[in-house]
Design an enzyme around this catalytic site. Structure first.
Site, PDB file in Angstrom:
ATOM      1  N   CYS B 175       0.813  -1.221   0.000  1.00 43.49           N
ATOM      2  CA  CYS B 175       0.000   0.000   0.000  1.00 43.49           C
ATOM      3  C   CYS B 175       0.844   1.267   0.000  1.00 43.49           C
ATOM      4  O   CYS B 175       0.307   2.365  -0.038  1.00 43.49           O
ATOM      5  CB  CYS B 175      -0.935  -0.014   1.199  1.00 43.49           C
ATOM      6  N   HIS B 315      -2.827   8.428   5.559  1.00 43.86           N
ATOM      7  CA  HIS B 315      -3.052   7.107   4.967  1.00 43.86           C
ATOM      8  C   HIS B 315      -4.507   6.714   5.244  1.00 43.86           C
ATOM      9  O   HIS B 315      -5.189   6.236   4.348  1.00 43.86           O
ATOM     10  CB  HIS B 315      -2.074   6.094   5.551  1.00 43.86           C
ATOM     11  N   HIS B 352      -9.492   2.537  -0.889  1.00 36.39           N
ATOM     12  CA  HIS B 352      -8.056   2.279  -0.793  1.00 36.39           C
ATOM     13  C   HIS B 352      -7.576   1.678  -2.114  1.00 36.39           C
ATOM     14  O   HIS B 352      -7.858   0.528  -2.429  1.00 36.39           O
ATOM     15  CB  HIS B 352      -7.783   1.323   0.368  1.00 36.39           C
TER      16      HIS B 352
END
Lengths: 407, 425
Positions: B175, B315, B352
């Site tokens: 990620c 994030h 995401h």
């Protein structure tokens, strides 16, 4: 010899395990023995495709916690083991201060799938009323959650951080063989530019994976048959790749850093040149290769060199590489060894493993006797001060690394 | 070089001169920023494949791009090319097919997918499992399929498309991949080895197995109805992330050479921090030391103090664990300054985007500075009393922003933080 610079990138640790041996010392010993060393070969499990399985190792010596081993698939176990060997060899295992600053660059392909789950689903799909629902149901019920993590490419690096506490930074490069070359290239550039003092660089391959063999078979890349000749003698089939299980990791650091901690230096990594582009376009290909030639010339002039070729065995690539190496050998005394003959093809790990062999030979002031009898691998009159590692990916990507002796 | 612009560590300064973005909200940075600042969600019920039996049935897929047939590498390549073209067009550097620098591209791992496996299987005549698949592979010509699912396939195609120089690096730090791609580009320019770099991150890998795998890790939200309300970073009732697709691209240049050719400087990549975690495969160290270290490294690399940061593009995944740890790290490093720093999560709207997230959020961070408007954290109805952050709840806010921290954390202990600034006067 080039002047020594505190920002030289030097190799101070090697972790190498393969179908031939466990540890860099045994590799060197076996490859210099009186009898020609042969890697393990499995000709039956996935016949007609053969592959080189890893020699037996005791994982617990590098991955002490069983829980950690369980959360990995084999390529990660091999890699985490090999990384541990390299850290031990460099004398920094457990040294939290150094490991906290050590930058990790791993080249990785895809994680391992669960062949049983894949097979169950594939075998059942024709009888399913609703394919989508059937697939979902089986994936939901049959996949082991923890193994999802074994599937992520960056989880070899993750496991190395976890088990060995290498936490300075962590990057995983893809790109197959070229990923391995670029990992070495970045470590070299970053050390030269003072963007890091110490790196752990490498990759691992598990050859006995049906998902990976299927991928390579789809590209018609694999050697077919139980009789596996040396890498230079595989022109009879388009696919000459015989996958080899291995892990190859290198600790590479600045000369200043290595000297300050009194590290043993195997050899200097004196640069990597890497590129990609169409191979069937002769003009573009020649342009790329001319840059490699100029790079080699700038580094070593016409001095005698050893070459360790990471050639995969894939026919088209091998023929082009042979022609190029022949050209280079007309410009200087040169002896070539094909690493795949003795290790198999490690894909991402192929260039790191060839560099490992080169560094080990230079540290001992030796070069290897020929690995084959085709006439392409000449004996060398005197050990070279420079070994060039030539890497041609089985379908794309070319690189050349210069490894220089310390003496 | 006389008058060369160097940073506080005597390195060439890294300028952003072009940006591109694609998300479930649309293609193009203007449309995306307009949607983000109006609090729109791109999360929908999945229509790409049957979701029978799945616990999570929503995602932020990109279904509007024109390309032949879905597979993760095919969509990822299309996303990368779309964002990269927009960035190059904005920068005015080179032209497509002749970009004067290297390519760094963050992408998801790719592999054979189920439609391929089923297709091969049905071509076989006997036996089962991998034996049958291997037999089919041996007897047919599947070179195109091999290239498609090759780990080198996307970087090869994207390099060819843009004509970037030398060997590309395709990377995965899970990620954090998007941030890592920008970091690699910035490092190359700081080394002085190139005047420009093309940094792209793209992820188009929402297929059934990907969703199920994340689901089995209990990482995904299961609040499927309504899907646009599921992603709620920093809320007390957050229950996981929503997987999504997209891409972000930066053209980075040496500030001097960008100015010399008259380029508009959109922002400066002032600092990068990176550390790995060694505690757990999916969780941060309980003491947050790696996250804290990354924030401090990024600030030090940029030569800034915590009080110099005007906004954090978090994030903020909406998982219980991430948001708690990110807050812990921020509160430790920023201390009392944190109260005055708006911290918002684009993932509340676009979900995401995994490998692409760091790049998309870096683009949004720069647009936040350019437009003086901070995108909100939507779905913020139930604040978490343990997370004392100004999350810019639900509505965008006008603000003068001159320095942004953009954070990315990934499975496998990957932590990267970027600091983007306006060009210093």
């Amino acid at each position: 010899m080039a002047a020594r610079d505190p920002r030289d990138a030097v190799i101070t640790g090697i972790g190498l395990v393969s179908a031939l041996a466990d540890g860099v010392g045994d590799h060197h010993r076996l490859l210099n023995g009186n009898e020609r060393a042969k890697p393990l070969l499995d000709t039956e499990s996935y016949a007609p495709y053969s592959f080189h399985p890893l020699v037996e190792i005791d994982l617990g010596t590098q991955i002490p916690r069983r829980g950690d081993q369980r959360q990995m698939e084999n390529w990660q176990r091999y890699g985490t083991y090999g990384a541990g060997l390299a850290l031990d060899d460099a004398g920094i295992k457990g040294d939290e201060e150094v490991l906290g600053r050590t930058n990790l660059i791993v080249a990785a392909g895809g994680g391992e799938r669960d062949p049983e789950v894949d097979s169950t689903i594939a075998d059942g799909i024709d009888a399913a009323d609703n394919r989508g629902a059937f697939l979902n149901e089986h994936l939901m019920n049959d996949l082991r959650p923890t193994l999802f993590l074994a599937q992520l490419s960056n989880l070899l690096a993750g496991n190395i951080s976890l088990v060995h506490h290498v936490i300075g930074s962590s990057r995983t490069f893809m790109g197959e063989e070229l990923g391995g070359a670029m990992a070495l290239d970045r470590a070299h550039r970053q050390i030269r530019a003072n963007q890091g003092d110490i790196f752990l660089v490498g990759a691992a391959n598990n050859a006995g994976r049906p998902d990976m063999l299927l991928y390579l078979a789809l590209g018609d890349c694999l050697w077919s048959g139980a009789d596996v000749p040396s890498v230079w003698q595989r022109g009879g089939q388009p696919g000459g790749v015989v996958s080899g299980s291995m892990a190859a990791f290198l600790v590479i650091e600045s000369r200043a850093h290595a000297e300050a901690r009194g590290a043993r230096i195997y050899a200097q990594l004196d640069g990597v040149i890497a590129d990609r582009g169409p191979r069937d376009d002769a003009q573009k290909r020649e342009k790329r290769l001319n840059r490699q030639r100029a790079f080699l010339e700038a580094k070593t002039g016409t001095a005698p060199i050893g070459v360790i070729s990471a050639a995969s065995g894939a026919r088209d690539a091998m023929e082009l590489e042979r022609a190029f190496l022949t050209q280079l050998s007309e410009e200087r005394p040169m002896a070539i060894r094909g690493a795949s003959t003795v290790l198999g093809h490690g894909i991402e790990a192929q260039m790191p493993s060839s560099v490992a062999l080169a560094a080990a030979a230079l540290e001992k002031g030796t070069f290897f006797p020929p690995f084959d009898d085709s006439g392409f691998e000449d004996p060398i009159p005197a050990p070279p001060d420079v070994i060039a590692v030539s890497m041609w990916g089985y379908w794309r990507g070319e690189a050349l690394a210069i490894i220089r002796a310390e003496r | 070089m006389a008058g060369a612009a160097l940073d506080h560590k005597n390195r060439p300064i890294v300028a952003v001169t072009g940006m591109g973005v694609v998300s479930s909200l649309g293609a193009g940075r203007k449309d995306n920023f307009a949607a983000l600042t109006s609090g729109q969600s791109g999360i929908r019920t999945i229509s790409r494949f049957p979701v029978d039996g799945m616990r999570t049935t929503m995602a932020g897929t990109v279904d509007f791009l024109d390309f032949p047939e879905f597979s993760a590498p095919a969509l990822t390549e299309k996303l990368a090319v779309t964002a990269g073209e927009e960035a190059i067009a904005q920068s005015g550097i080179g032209r497509i097919g002749d970009f004067p620098g290297p390519l760094f591209i963050g992408i998801p791992p790719v592999e054979l997918e189920w439609q391929h496996r089923f297709d091969l299987y049905t071509k076989g005549t006997g036996g089962g499992g991998y034996g049958r698949l291997l037999d089919v592979a041996r007897k047919g010509d599947y070179k195109n399929l091999h290239r498609l699912i090759s780990f080198a396939g996307v970087e090869e195609a994207v390099s060819d498309h843009f004509g970037t120089i030398g060997a590309p690096i395709s990377l995965t730090t899970a990620c954090a991949s998007g941030a890592s791609a920008i970091q690699l580009g910035a490092e190359a320019i700081r080394r002085g080895e190139t005047e420009a770099a093309l940094c792209i991150a793209a992820d188009g890998s929402v297929h059934a197995e990907a969703v199920i795998r994340f689901s089995l890790l209990s990482a995904l939200s299961t609040r499927n109805d309504p899907p646009e309300k599921a992603s709620k970073p920093f809320s007390k009732d957050r229950d996981g992330f929503v997987v999504a697709e997209g891409s972000g691209a930066f053209v980075l240049e040496n500030l001097d050479s960008a100015k010399a050719r008259g380029a508009e400087v959109l922002a400066i990549v002032a600092g990068c921090g990176e550390q790995a975690d060694d505690f757990h495969r999916t969780r941060s160290k309980p003491d947050g030391s790696s996250i804290i270290g990354v924030f401090r490294d990024a600030l030090a690399d940029a030569g800034l103090e915590p009080g110099d940061i005007d906004h954090v593009n978090a994030h903020g995944t909406s998982t219980p664990e991430n948001d708690k740890m990110e807050y812990m790290g921020l509160s430790t490093v920023f201390g009392d300054d944190l109260a005055g720093i708006p911290v918002s999560s684009n993932k509340s709207m676009v979900g995401h985007t995994i490998s692409a997230a760091g790049a998309i959020e870096a683009v949004v961070s720069v647009m936040t500075m350019q437009n003086g408007r901070i995108p909100p954290t939507i779905n913020h109805d139930v604040p978490d009393p343990d997370i004392q952050l100004d999350v810019v709840p639900n509505e965008a806010r006008d603000a003068d922003v001159s320095a942004v921290m953009s954070n990315s954390f990934g499975f496998g202990g990957q932590n990267v933080s970027l600091i983007l600034r306006r060009e210093p006067a």
